[in-house]
Write an enzyme that holds these catalytic residues in place. Structure first.
Site, PDB file in Angstrom:
ATOM      1  N   HIS A   1       0.645 -34.288 -22.556  1.00 29.40           N
ATOM      2  CA  HIS A   1       1.461 -33.285 -22.990  1.00 29.40           C
ATOM      3  C   HIS A   1       1.735 -32.613 -21.415  1.00 29.40           C
ATOM      4  CE1 HIS A   1       2.405 -28.850 -23.682  1.00 29.40           C
ATOM      5  NE2 HIS A   1       3.416 -29.417 -24.204  1.00 29.40           N
TER       6      HIS A   1
ATOM      7  N   TYR B   1       0.290 -22.199 -27.613  1.00 30.60           N
ATOM      8  CA  TYR B   1       0.094 -23.604 -28.444  1.00 30.60           C
ATOM      9  C   TYR B   1      -1.178 -23.648 -29.183  1.00 30.60           C
ATOM     10  CZ  TYR B   1      -2.776 -25.499 -24.267  1.00 30.60           C
ATOM     11  OH  TYR B   1      -3.586 -25.474 -23.573  1.00 30.60           O
TER      12      TYR B   1
ATOM     13  N   GLU C   1     -11.394 -35.027 -21.161  1.00 31.15           N
ATOM     14  CA  GLU C   1     -10.081 -34.834 -20.623  1.00 31.15           C
ATOM     15  C   GLU C   1      -9.596 -35.946 -19.883  1.00 31.15           C
ATOM     16  OE1 GLU C   1      -8.240 -30.999 -18.380  1.00 31.15           O
ATOM     17  OE2 GLU C   1     -10.161 -31.687 -17.309  1.00 31.15           O
TER      18      GLU C   1
ATOM     19  N   HIS D   1      -1.587 -33.745 -19.434  1.00 30.62           N
ATOM     20  CA  HIS D   1      -2.823 -33.539 -20.108  1.00 30.62           C
ATOM     21  C   HIS D   1      -2.995 -34.143 -21.341  1.00 30.62           C
ATOM     22  CE1 HIS D   1      -2.756 -29.817 -17.055  1.00 30.62           C
ATOM     23  NE2 HIS D   1      -3.013 -31.052 -16.551  1.00 30.62           N
TER      24      HIS D   1
ATOM     25  N   ASP E   1      -6.310 -21.373 -30.451  1.00 24.12           N
ATOM     26  CA  ASP E   1      -4.822 -20.913 -29.768  1.00 24.12           C
ATOM     27  C   ASP E   1      -5.155 -20.903 -28.403  1.00 24.12           C
ATOM     28  OD1 ASP E   1      -3.979 -21.187 -32.338  1.00 24.12           O
ATOM     29  OD2 ASP E   1      -3.703 -19.041 -32.594  1.00 24.12           O
ATOM     30  N   ASN E   2      -4.133 -21.406 -27.580  1.00 23.34           N
ATOM     31  CA  ASN E   2      -4.088 -21.068 -26.019  1.00 23.34           C
ATOM     32  C   ASN E   2      -2.695 -20.397 -25.714  1.00 23.34           C
ATOM     33  OD1 ASN E   2      -6.574 -22.560 -25.818  1.00 23.34           O
ATOM     34  ND2 ASN E   2      -5.443 -24.512 -25.913  1.00 23.34           N
TER      35      ASN E   2
ATOM     36  N   LYS F   1      -1.115 -30.884 -30.984  1.00 22.31           N
ATOM     37  CA  LYS F   1      -1.024 -29.385 -30.591  1.00 22.31           C
ATOM     38  C   LYS F   1       0.545 -28.907 -31.154  1.00 22.31           C
ATOM     39  CE  LYS F   1      -2.838 -30.083 -26.262  1.00 22.31           C
ATOM     40  NZ  LYS F   1      -2.507 -30.386 -24.758  1.00 22.31           N
TER      41      LYS F   1
ATOM     42  N   ASP G   1      -4.275 -31.300 -10.703  1.00 14.16           N
ATOM     43  CA  ASP G   1      -3.002 -31.809 -11.378  1.00 14.16           C
ATOM     44  C   ASP G   1      -2.684 -32.961 -10.163  1.00 14.16           C
ATOM     45  OD1 ASP G   1      -3.477 -30.973 -13.774  1.00 14.16           O
ATOM     46  OD2 ASP G   1      -1.645 -29.994 -13.947  1.00 14.16           O
TER      47      ASP G   1
END
Length: 181
Positions: free
Chosen positions: A119, A132, A143, A62, A48-49, A72, A170
């Site tokens: 996302h 999420y 990544e 990402h 969970d984040n 997710k 980013d």
């Protein structure tokens, strides 16, 4: 619970049943058995984040590749975001297409983002708490990312470019054409 599949196959909007009275409200935000029946297959979340961001912050776009790809289940605990997903499945009829959906504390909507999607989101309210669940642990070497303003994607982030805030990382992401998929 109301479940609607988006035009991107495997990506679902979930609207939990809300029970309100003069004390407030109650909702079941997640139920493994119901969730598995929605997808017709089991998904086990392992991480969970949460993030907290100010208006105009863009956290996008990402994804994780290979054995570390992640599905997710995302929701907003406070505030309003424009949530965006991009189909990166090369064999999909909607490859390179995206959907954008407002998620907020008020509407309580959740979005299930399957593996194979990028996302991201932008905060539309003064602040937002974003939460999420992931079905795979984060792996830095797997990544990937796509620059938020890639012209081929044509995403309307709902705020002027001058009002958007991105991390240094980013700002350097490649276009979809040059992304590591």
């Amino acid at each position: 619970m109301k479940v609607t599949e988006t035009r991107l196959k495997g990506c679902f909007v979930i609207e939990p049943a809300l029970f309100e009275d003069d004390r407030g409200y109650f909702m079941e935000s997640f139920n493994q058995k119901k969730f598995d029946s929605i997808l017709s297959r089991p998904v086990t979340f392992v991480q969970d984040n949460q993030s907290f961001s100010k208006k105009g912050v863009v956290r996008a776009l990402h994804y994780q590749i290979g054995e570390h790809a992640q599905a997710k289940l995302v929701m907003v605990l406070q505030g309003v975001v424009l949530d965006v997903v991009v189909d990166l499945r090369k064999d999909s009829s909607t490859f390179g297409e995206h959907i954008a959906l407002e998620l907020s504390y008020e509407n309580k909507k959740q979005l299930f983002v399957p593996r194979g999607f990028a996302h991201g989101f932008v905060v539309l309210s003064d602040t937002a708490h974003f939460f999420y669940k992931c079905d795979n642990n984060y792996n830095a070497s797997s990544e990937g990312g796509i620059i938020y303003n890639d012209n081929t994607l044509g995403i309307d982030w709902k705020l002027p470019g001058k009002d958007l805030f991105l991390s240094k990382k980013d700002k350097l992401l490649p276009t979809l054409e040059n992304a590591r998929l």
